[in-house]
Each structure stands twice: as structure tokens, then as C-alpha cells.
Design an enzyme around this catalytic site. Sequence first.
Site, mmCIF file in Angstrom:
data_model
loop_
_atom_site.group_PDB
_atom_site.id
_atom_site.type_symbol
_atom_site.label_atom_id
_atom_site.label_comp_id
_atom_site.label_asym_id
_atom_site.label_seq_id
_atom_site.Cartn_x
_atom_site.Cartn_y
_atom_site.Cartn_z
ATOM 1 N N GLU A 19 20.197 -7.381 -19.766
ATOM 2 C CA GLU A 19 21.422 -8.154 -19.538
ATOM 3 C C GLU A 19 22.589 -7.590 -20.334
ATOM 4 O O GLU A 19 23.741 -7.654 -19.901
ATOM 5 C CB GLU A 19 21.185 -9.623 -19.919
ATOM 6 C CG GLU A 19 22.388 -10.519 -19.684
ATOM 7 C CD GLU A 19 22.106 -11.968 -20.038
ATOM 8 O OE1 GLU A 19 22.859 -12.849 -19.576
ATOM 9 O OE2 GLU A 19 21.133 -12.245 -20.771
ATOM 10 N N SER A 75 23.423 -18.064 -28.334
ATOM 11 C CA SER A 75 24.551 -18.453 -29.191
ATOM 12 C C SER A 75 24.688 -17.520 -30.391
ATOM 13 O O SER A 75 23.752 -16.816 -30.776
ATOM 14 C CB SER A 75 24.367 -19.892 -29.689
ATOM 15 O OG SER A 75 23.301 -19.950 -30.623
ATOM 16 N N ASN A 76 25.882 -17.528 -30.987
ATOM 17 C CA ASN A 76 26.117 -16.708 -32.174
ATOM 18 C C ASN A 76 25.079 -16.979 -33.261
ATOM 19 O O ASN A 76 24.602 -16.061 -33.932
ATOM 20 C CB ASN A 76 27.513 -16.990 -32.734
ATOM 21 C CG ASN A 76 28.593 -16.210 -32.004
ATOM 22 O OD1 ASN A 76 28.331 -15.536 -31.018
ATOM 23 N ND2 ASN A 76 29.820 -16.303 -32.504
ATOM 24 N N GLY A 122 16.328 -19.049 -15.261
ATOM 25 C CA GLY A 122 15.886 -20.333 -15.803
ATOM 26 C C GLY A 122 15.391 -20.203 -17.223
ATOM 27 O O GLY A 122 14.174 -20.144 -17.470
#
Length: 397
Positions: free
Chosen positions: A255, A376-377, A138
Site C-alpha cells: 500500500e 494512525s501516527n 476489511g
Amino acid sequence: MVAIQTSDSDTAAQDARFSAEVREWLAENLNGEFRELRGLGGPGREHEAFDERLAWDRHLAASGWTCLGWPKEYGGREATVRQQVIFHEEYAKANAPARVSHVGEELLGPTVLAFGTQAQKDRFLPGIRNVTELWCQGYSEPGAGSDLAAISTAAHLDGDEWSINGQKIWTSLAHVADWCFVVARTEKGSSRHKGLSYLLVPMKQPGIEVRPIIQLTGTSEFNEVFFDNARTAADLVVGAPGDGWRIAMGTLTFERGISTLGQQIRFARELADIEALARRIGAADDPLIADRIDRAWVGLRVLRAHALRTMEGTGVDDGGQASVAKLLWANWHRGLGELAMAVLGARGLVADEDDDLNEWQRLYLFTRADTIYGGSNEVQRNIISERVLGLPREARP
């Protein structure tokens, strides 16, 4: 007592034996009821044979092939980094199915090991190790996007429980998860990185609603999650209340860790299949297509070299390595989807008679998300520019 030094040749021999053990076990067990699972699942395809893949994950656990790097006291093998790399690569080479327990094993488990209390380790690690409890993440919110520090989901202590209100979005596999690790603002009036806490929240309760998001591929592994006075115990905060940013960054480092080596094997298989398709339909005769295939192969070698160079690092990454890795693989994989469409040419514009997408159309459509999810990039470049290169911070309202 004199420490026994292990020579490089001894280590290489141990790794070779471990690799053979993994390879032989997979060859023996990816048969019978599990034979048809080869190649199924993964990003954009999480709907494929989910229950069967869950059974496979539990079979892995029963055979001692989950959580390899964990301490033995928590059910792991204390495998070396190199052995963990070997496992993920052999797993991918065997075309074994994508794991449904990835979020728990690769994200939440290492986070609890690094930052959790003993009670939290005793409560949650067995369920992750044995794949009896599934997790979701989340983080993202509609008003925050990839800017995790801008979240507004709030939690406050109400007696011996946290009360949580707000919304998360793009929550992968929330519809099947038993638990969610939620970053929430627990200090009223705080902003940005301060005042956040990392809460462990049960998903099966009246205060949580999960709504699927239909993707371009027609599937819905992503979800919206609404918290309306959802509850979790006061002691289910990882780290201290208000220290959630540091814990959340630790999770992101995990991750982008060892399992990415297995991801690259799958990428290599996709590239090889695209090259074979190009040769079969004559697209490889186009020098521009041939050049793009060659460049994709070189890019994949770069991904592997970077991953191996940074793999020995542990803990929270303050050097931007995780951001560099995310930029590298996300852009490479999105480019692979574009290459698949270039190889297909006009064929890529047409679905089949049942309006179903072929594998290359699905690849192209889903990889549009690669440069967005997981940070995001734009956010990754900000992290690198500000924290690594020391450039001025981006202007913010």
C-alpha cells in the site's frame, strides 16, 4: 552463456523512451469522452464521476496500462521499479483522474502474487488486471481502531465455507466493491497477532450490510460493513489459516509502495496552487506564510528522497520503512491543509452561497484523516520504536 550487462546509459535511454511512450499515450487518450475527467477523484473526492472514471480505468486496462509490474503471464508488463515510478509520475503530471481500482491493483493483487495459491491467482488476478472486479479492505474495527491485532471479527469453518461475523469500519469504497479482503480471527481463544486469517469475501450477499459514513466534507466514501453469517469458500484464505498477520503486513507494505511517487506529484500541484493563491490575494507578502510555503516545498523533497531510497525493497518490510513513509506524507499533507487555511485567513471560515466547500476547505477537512487512516501516527511510532529502535513495548491491558 555470458550474461549481457546493461549499462547505465542504456537503462537511462530505455527509461526515456518509456517515459515518452506514457506521456504521449496520456496526451492522446485524455481527450474526447475522457477530457473532463482530468483532476477528478482521489481521497475525499471519490464520489466525482465514478462511473466515468471506472470506464477510464477499463480503457487503461485494454491498452495495457494496468498492473505494469506484474509478470506477463498475469497480464503485466514486468516493468522495472523505475518504469513503474515513471508511469505514476507521468500519470500525475498529466492530471489524469484518480483510479477507482487502486485497492485491487496496488494492494490485493500484489498480495495474491506474493502469497496466494495458483488457483487464487488464476481466479482473481484477471479481474483486477481488467478492472472487472473492484475490491475494498476489511481491516479497521470500531473497538480496535488502528490496532489491527485487537480485531474481534471472527470466522469459523462450516463445512466447505467460512462463516464470518463482526463489523469493519472506515472501509473505503465498500459500497461499490465486488470483493473485500478481510482479516478475521479464526482460532477461538487466540489474541493479538495470533490466530488471524486473511479471507477473500464476496460483497454481494445477504450476510453483508454496508452503511455509509458521512464525513466532514459531506461525502461518504468510507463505510461501516456488518458481517452476519457472511460466507466465503474454504479455500479463499490467502496463506495458511492463522497466518493472517503476516499477510496483512505484506499488504500494508504494498500500500505504501511505488504509487506514492505519483501521490507526491499531486501534492506538488496542490502546493503550487496554494502558492499561486497566496500571491494572488497578497498572503505571500506575509513572511510567516512565505516561510511555511518554503518549508512545505522542502518537506516534499524529503518525501521524494525517502521514497526513492526505499523503493527497491520488496516483500514484507520489517525495517519500519513503510511506517516512516506513512508518518512523513500524512503529517506533510495535513500541514498543507492547515497552510491552505492560513493563506485564506478569514475567507476560509465561510462557505459559498449554497453552503458548498471550496477546494481548500475540503483539503483542510479531509487531511485531518490522513494521520488516522492507513494506520494512525501513534501506531506507526510504536512500530518504529519497538521493531526498529528496540525500545520497550508499550504497556497494554
